[in-house]
Enzyme design. Sequence first.
Site, PDB file in Angstrom:
ATOM      1  N   ASP A  77    -121.855 -52.657 -48.227  1.00  0.00           N
ATOM      2  CA  ASP A  77    -121.193 -53.870 -48.690  1.00  0.00           C
ATOM      3  C   ASP A  77    -120.762 -53.781 -50.151  1.00  0.00           C
ATOM      4  O   ASP A  77    -121.368 -53.061 -50.950  1.00  0.00           O
ATOM      5  CB  ASP A  77    -122.157 -55.063 -48.584  1.00  0.00           C
ATOM      6  CG  ASP A  77    -122.261 -55.616 -47.176  1.00  0.00           C
ATOM      7  OD1 ASP A  77    -121.769 -54.963 -46.243  1.00  0.00           O
ATOM      8  OD2 ASP A  77    -122.843 -56.712 -47.019  1.00  0.00           O
ATOM      9  N   HIS A 128    -115.374 -57.962 -46.826  1.00  0.00           N
ATOM     10  CA  HIS A 128    -116.528 -58.720 -47.326  1.00  0.00           C
ATOM     11  C   HIS A 128    -116.027 -59.885 -48.176  1.00  0.00           C
ATOM     12  O   HIS A 128    -116.697 -60.324 -49.111  1.00  0.00           O
ATOM     13  CB  HIS A 128    -117.431 -57.800 -48.151  1.00  0.00           C
ATOM     14  CG  HIS A 128    -118.813 -58.334 -48.395  1.00  0.00           C
ATOM     15  ND1 HIS A 128    -119.543 -59.005 -47.445  1.00  0.00           N
ATOM     16  CD2 HIS A 128    -119.608 -58.294 -49.507  1.00  0.00           C
ATOM     17  CE1 HIS A 128    -120.718 -59.344 -47.945  1.00  0.00           C
ATOM     18  NE2 HIS A 128    -120.782 -58.937 -49.191  1.00  0.00           N
ATOM     19  N   HIS A 222    -125.681 -51.184 -50.177  1.00  0.00           N
ATOM     20  CA  HIS A 222    -124.599 -51.501 -51.108  1.00  0.00           C
ATOM     21  C   HIS A 222    -124.274 -50.260 -51.938  1.00  0.00           C
ATOM     22  O   HIS A 222    -125.156 -49.735 -52.615  1.00  0.00           O
ATOM     23  CB  HIS A 222    -125.007 -52.627 -52.066  1.00  0.00           C
ATOM     24  CG  HIS A 222    -125.373 -53.915 -51.395  1.00  0.00           C
ATOM     25  ND1 HIS A 222    -126.584 -54.114 -50.760  1.00  0.00           N
ATOM     26  CD2 HIS A 222    -124.683 -55.078 -51.261  1.00  0.00           C
ATOM     27  CE1 HIS A 222    -126.630 -55.342 -50.263  1.00  0.00           C
ATOM     28  NE2 HIS A 222    -125.489 -55.948 -50.553  1.00  0.00           N
TER      29      HIS A 222
END
Length: 265
Positions: A77, A128, A222
């Site tokens: 992400d 996202h 991430h």
Amino acid sequence: MPAIHKMRKPATRLRPRAVFLGLATLTVSVALSGCTKLDTVSPSTVRKDAADAKPADQGKFGTVDCRKAKCIALTFDAGPSENTPRLLKILKEKAVPATFFTLGKNHIVKYPELVKQMDAEGHEVASHTWSHKILTKIDAKEARAELERPNKAIEKLIGKKPTLMRPPQGRTNDTVNKLSRELGLSEILWTVTAKDYTTNDSALIEKRVLEQSSRDGIILLHDIYKGTVPAVPGIIDALKQRGYVFVTVPQLLAPGKAEPGKVYR
């Protein structure tokens, strides 16, 4: 995609931006809070429904049949970032496809060539949102813009719109669900979180992922945090040793397909 769990004390002090984006790992009970609770669909359910459908309605298996193989999906992400080139190199060397839920502002805009590289190397490029606003806390017009802008930016770069979206903090509700359906987006949550926003300790990140991983898992990481990318080789090697096959989220669902407006985990 979560009640807030008590977090370990960070190994290093993180910047406010890191804390902000790190809130993306709330649990599903909160993620699906809103006016109405929305049900999530599992990959195995999607595959079973596809198998029960008429042959003409079935999708393709692609590279692997996850009804038989022990599949797991690696997702990242909030990138791309300065750490992404190293990550893409690792994934290429390990022959592992991933799904990238990219941010528009300060990410897609800043690193357009990395978005192109993701797509060219067989990864799934997803959304996202544009600026990581919590979609359940803004009005429908603003939420639509948060979803539309990255769609257009991604399509301009790789020639196709994303079909998958991960809502910031995993928070969704009926309004977000409706907007996603109208924009052709399926919402993808997760089953494994390393809480990599709480630490730069790569060994700890790897440990957390390995402790939670199971068949049909969707791993949330991430690529914006310094400790995350160095943890990826160990995660990949350990899970391969356990017999896992890495796939993108669409491959995890095949021969079924994610439907716009539905929430998957």
